[in-house]
Enzyme design. Structure first.
Site, PDB file in Angstrom:
ATOM      1  N   ASN A 191       3.350   8.115   5.061  1.00 23.65           N
ATOM      2  CA  ASN A 191       3.373   6.700   5.450  1.00 23.65           C
ATOM      3  C   ASN A 191       4.330   6.412   6.604  1.00 23.65           C
ATOM      4  O   ASN A 191       3.987   5.688   7.541  1.00 23.65           O
ATOM      5  CB  ASN A 191       3.736   5.830   4.242  1.00 23.65           C
ATOM      6  CG  ASN A 191       3.769   4.366   4.607  1.00 23.65           C
ATOM      7  OD1 ASN A 191       2.776   3.806   5.070  1.00 23.65           O
ATOM      8  ND2 ASN A 191       4.930   3.727   4.444  1.00 23.65           N
ATOM      9  N   TRP A 207      -2.937  -1.316  10.023  1.00 17.67           N
ATOM     10  CA  TRP A 207      -2.987  -1.247  11.491  1.00 17.67           C
ATOM     11  C   TRP A 207      -2.579  -2.580  12.103  1.00 17.67           C
ATOM     12  O   TRP A 207      -1.866  -2.636  13.103  1.00 17.67           O
ATOM     13  CB  TRP A 207      -4.379  -0.809  11.972  1.00 17.67           C
ATOM     14  CG  TRP A 207      -4.449   0.691  12.056  1.00 17.67           C
ATOM     15  CD1 TRP A 207      -5.017   1.534  11.158  1.00 17.67           C
ATOM     16  CD2 TRP A 207      -3.876   1.522  13.088  1.00 17.67           C
ATOM     17  NE1 TRP A 207      -4.841   2.842  11.557  1.00 17.67           N
ATOM     18  CE2 TRP A 207      -4.158   2.861  12.743  1.00 17.67           C
ATOM     19  CE3 TRP A 207      -3.164   1.271  14.255  1.00 17.67           C
ATOM     20  CZ2 TRP A 207      -3.744   3.938  13.535  1.00 17.67           C
ATOM     21  CZ3 TRP A 207      -2.753   2.347  15.044  1.00 17.67           C
ATOM     22  CH2 TRP A 207      -3.050   3.666  14.677  1.00 17.67           C
TER      23      TRP A 207
HETATM   24  P1  FAD Z   1       2.897   6.095  -2.419  1.00 15.04           P
HETATM   25  O1  FAD Z   1       4.114   5.853  -1.602  1.00 15.04           O
HETATM   26  O2  FAD Z   1       3.023   7.008  -3.559  1.00 15.04           O
HETATM   27  O3  FAD Z   1       2.364   4.673  -2.891  1.00 15.04           O
HETATM   28  C1  FAD Z   1       1.564   4.491  -4.056  1.00 15.04           C
HETATM   29  C2  FAD Z   1       0.278   3.790  -3.700  1.00 15.04           C
HETATM   30  O4  FAD Z   1       0.555   2.496  -3.188  1.00 15.04           O
HETATM   31  C3  FAD Z   1      -0.517   4.495  -2.622  1.00 15.04           C
HETATM   32  O5  FAD Z   1      -1.297   5.528  -3.172  1.00 15.04           O
HETATM   33  C4  FAD Z   1      -1.349   3.357  -2.045  1.00 15.04           C
HETATM   34  O6  FAD Z   1      -2.482   3.093  -2.828  1.00 15.04           O
HETATM   35  C5  FAD Z   1      -0.403   2.171  -2.178  1.00 15.04           C
HETATM   36  N1  FAD Z   1       0.315   1.945  -0.904  1.00 15.04           N
HETATM   37  C6  FAD Z   1       1.477   2.496  -0.513  1.00 15.04           C
HETATM   38  N2  FAD Z   1       1.855   1.992   0.679  1.00 15.04           N
HETATM   39  C7  FAD Z   1       0.902   1.119   1.045  1.00 15.04           C
HETATM   40  C8  FAD Z   1       0.719   0.273   2.185  1.00 15.04           C
HETATM   41  N3  FAD Z   1       1.627   0.202   3.181  1.00 15.04           N
HETATM   42  N4  FAD Z   1      -0.390  -0.485   2.245  1.00 15.04           N
HETATM   43  C9  FAD Z   1      -1.314  -0.468   1.257  1.00 15.04           C
HETATM   44  N5  FAD Z   1      -1.189   0.313   0.141  1.00 15.04           N
HETATM   45  C10 FAD Z   1      -0.089   1.090   0.043  1.00 15.04           C
HETATM   46  N6  FAD Z   1      -3.391   3.511   2.688  1.00 15.04           N
HETATM   47  C11 FAD Z   1      -4.589   3.755   2.152  1.00 15.04           C
HETATM   48  O7  FAD Z   1      -4.703   3.897   0.932  1.00 15.04           O
HETATM   49  N7  FAD Z   1      -5.703   3.851   2.940  1.00 15.04           N
HETATM   50  C12 FAD Z   1      -5.638   3.714   4.292  1.00 15.04           C
HETATM   51  O8  FAD Z   1      -6.667   3.780   4.964  1.00 15.04           O
HETATM   52  C13 FAD Z   1      -4.364   3.495   4.887  1.00 15.04           C
HETATM   53  N8  FAD Z   1      -4.243   3.398   6.231  1.00 15.04           N
HETATM   54  C14 FAD Z   1      -3.001   3.193   6.773  1.00 15.04           C
HETATM   55  C15 FAD Z   1      -2.875   3.064   8.162  1.00 15.04           C
HETATM   56  C16 FAD Z   1      -1.636   2.857   8.749  1.00 15.04           C
HETATM   57  C17 FAD Z   1      -1.515   2.705  10.241  1.00 15.04           C
HETATM   58  C18 FAD Z   1      -0.489   2.768   7.928  1.00 15.04           C
HETATM   59  C19 FAD Z   1       0.867   2.533   8.535  1.00 15.04           C
HETATM   60  C20 FAD Z   1      -0.596   2.870   6.553  1.00 15.04           C
HETATM   61  C21 FAD Z   1      -1.843   3.076   5.952  1.00 15.04           C
HETATM   62  N9  FAD Z   1      -1.988   3.177   4.560  1.00 15.04           N
HETATM   63  C22 FAD Z   1      -3.228   3.388   4.019  1.00 15.04           C
HETATM   64  C23 FAD Z   1      -0.860   2.884   3.650  1.00 15.04           C
HETATM   65  C24 FAD Z   1       0.001   4.087   3.228  1.00 15.04           C
HETATM   66  O9  FAD Z   1       0.368   4.842   4.340  1.00 15.04           O
HETATM   67  C25 FAD Z   1      -0.692   5.004   2.221  1.00 15.04           C
HETATM   68  O10 FAD Z   1      -1.214   4.241   1.163  1.00 15.04           O
HETATM   69  C26 FAD Z   1       0.311   6.008   1.634  1.00 15.04           C
HETATM   70  O11 FAD Z   1       0.885   6.774   2.655  1.00 15.04           O
HETATM   71  C27 FAD Z   1      -0.416   6.909   0.652  1.00 15.04           C
HETATM   72  O12 FAD Z   1       0.444   7.896   0.173  1.00 15.04           O
HETATM   73  P2  FAD Z   1       0.899   7.903  -1.344  1.00 15.04           P
HETATM   74  O13 FAD Z   1      -0.280   7.768  -2.226  1.00 15.04           O
HETATM   75  O14 FAD Z   1       1.756   9.092  -1.545  1.00 15.04           O
HETATM   76  O15 FAD Z   1       1.752   6.578  -1.411  1.00 15.04           O
END
Ligand code: FAD
Length: 475
Positions: free
Chosen positions: A340, A381
């Site tokens: 992220n 985005w």
């Molecule tokens: P963790 O840190 O373990 O978080 C747990 C859950 O919370 C994630 O699995 C996700 O479902 C949710 N989450 C966490 N951060 C965000 C956030 N900022 N916005 C929305 N949900 C969040 N996430 C996506 O699921 N799909 C995408 O297409 C997507 N595109 C992104 C594009 C950009 C430019 C950015 C900056 C972020 C995007 N994210 C997206 C949000 C975030 O980066 C990812 O959800 C996260 O990195 C997933 O890793 P994790 O499951 O280990 O997250």
């Protein structure tokens, strides 16, 4: 007379546990589980290459859980579902709700048609902690800022639904299989660019449960500190599992609460609020359906984005000459995922240092991310670009060198994905162009030959972005 059956239409809920539609159908009698690849969805909204890889494996995992009874179709659900109702003599259809604008429109039409035909249709919430239509400000308006939305609108309203177990037994209707083989949906890429995905991911409900347990045993207790360090596995990696509904946010929410239920656990609060950002993204998409295509803040409609194909290509291939940006873009290409913190850095670089429209970045992510999600991708985005609801202000421009030095101190992440920089000392790993010639010679790096020179000057491009923004503000 043939036995009446209940159709369960699986969509973004590819699981058996905590699946309210499946449970209700099982309670009602014998079921026929169905998945339809909807070809009527606009090409921009069809899953991208990486997501299709995931879907292929997730459908197979679900089919195994259903003892091979999943019936798979491809076409227009508006015609396929009524045909199936008639072919199987179904008395009822059950599904869990989707929240993308096109899906809402489609489901409304189908619901109406099936009801007209005398079929009972029941829909449920299985993918959100709080459904967007149920959260309103006191004055009836829609929240546009995350903190009041989450703290006041959600947390103070109702507790999320407690998850339910998998049905004790599933009675499958005795009907002949008329569906397609999952393979015939052709979801796997024809070029073998996804081969490394297998090393990192296990799509399906069991993979999701294993990922959740691993997170609870390891990273969750230090989440708030570790979540920004891209070289460690400090986050849950649950995003693709959540996107495809192999696990519900409710299961994650309560598993974490049960495991770390002490007052003032900031790690827990921080993690739950990330789930809150996912909810907020869906909330925004529901209330502002043009979120993936139009600037949320119309002031950005006057922004003069640059048409820079060369810059975009360098960015997408991880060849910008800015190590943390290149590492992120290569992580994405190799693993279908990006940390992220690095998503924010590469996004800021594209939109601000290169002045390329955020929609181009959104499209690239859409095709490459395994967790590509209409709501989260668009909202994130727009957040990065500064055009979104509660977004990072446009003038706050990430300096990728400082970000790298702060969150990847020893350059471990950069060295993993840019191995050609492996011998560059920590001091220069995020800015090799500043390293003295003898150090570059020792590291075996020749800028412009085996690693690119920076495609933009960070200081000058920052100023250019600020000027472009000031220009827009005056409009
Ligand atoms: P963790 O840190 O373990 O978080 C747990 C859950 O919370 C994630 O699995 C996700 O479902 C949710 N989450 C966490 N951060 C965000 C956030 N900022 N916005 C929305 N949900 C969040 N996430 C996506 O699921 N799909 C995408 O297409 C997507 N595109 C992104 C594009 C950009 C430019 C950015 C900056 C972020 C995007 N994210 C997206 C949000 C975030 O980066 C990812 O959800 C996260 O990195 C997933 O890793 P994790 O499951 O280990 O997250």
């Amino acid at each position: 007379m043939t036995q009446p059956v209940n159709l369960v239409w699986f969509r973004q809920d590819l699981r058996i546990k905590d699946n309210p539609a499946l449970q209700a159908a099982v309670d009602a009698g014998a079921i026929v589980p169905v998945f339809i690849k909807d070809i009527t969805i606009h090409t921009d909204e069809q899953p991208g290459g990486a997501a299709n890889w995931w879907l292929h494996h997730s459908l197979n995992a679900l089919n195994n859980k259903l003892n091979g009874h999943l019936q798979v179709f491809e076409g227009d659900p508006r015609t396929i579902l009524p045909e199936l109702v008639s072919a199987f003599n179904a008395k009822a259809v059950f599904w869990n709700r989707c929240y993308e604008p096109a899906a809402i429109e489609r489901d409304t039409v189908i619901k109406h048609a099936l009801k007209e035909a005398g079929c009972v249709v029941s829909s449920f919430n299985a993918s959100l902690l709080w459904e967007p239509m149920s959260i309103r400000k006191q004055d009836g308006g829609v929240y546009k800022v995350f903190t009041p939305y989450y703290r006041k609108g959600c947390l103070q309203a109702t507790s999320p639904r407690y998850p339910i177990a998998a049905p004790e037994t599933i009675n499958f209707a005795n009907v002949s299989s008329i569906g397609l083989a999952i393979d015939s949906l052709n979801l796997l890429p024809t070029l073998d660019w996804a081969s490394e995905f297998y090393d990192h991911w296990q799509p399906g409900e069991e993979g999701a449960a294993a990922q959740l347990s691993e997170f609870i045993s390891n990273a969750a207790k230090g989440y708030e500190d570790q979540r920004n360090i891209p070289s460690v596995k400090g986050t849950s990696h649950l995003s693709p599992h959540l996107h495809f509904g192999e696990i519900s946010p409710n299961q994650v929410w309560y598993a974490l609460n049960d495991a770390f239920n002490q007052p003032d656990n900031t790690h827990l609060d921080c993690f739950l609020s990330e789930l809150g950002w996912r909810e907020f993204s869906y909330y925004l998409l529901y209330h502002f359906p043009t979120l993936p295509t139009d600037n949320f803040n119309p002031q950005f409609n006057h922004f003069r984005w640059r048409d820079d194909e060369t810059g975009f290509k360098a960015w997408s291939k991880g060849q910008t000459g800015i190590p943390i940006v290149d590492a992120g873009m290569r992580e994405l290409w190799q693993t279908g995922y990006m940390h992220n913190r690095v998503r924010m850095i590469v996004g800021s670089f594209l939109v601000k240092n290169l002045l390329i429209d955020w929609r181009k970045g959104e499209r690239w992510f859409w095709d490459c991310l395994l967790d590509a999600d209409r709501a989260s991708n668009a909202a994130s985005w727009q957040w990065v670009a500064g055009s979104g609801a509660d977004a990072a202000p446009y003038f706050r421009i990430f300096n990728p060198v400082l970000q790298g030095e702060k969150f990847d101190k020893q350059g471990e992440y950069v060295k993993k994905y840019c191995p050609e920089l492996a011998k560059i000392p920590d001091k220069y790993i995020h800015k090799p162009w500043e390293a003295p010639p003898n150090i570059m010679a020792y590291a075996g790096v020749i800028l412009g030959k085996n690693y690119p020179k920076p495609i933009v000057d960070l200081k000058a491009s920052r100023q250019r972005a600020l000027d472009a923004f000031a220009d827009t503000k005056g409009k």
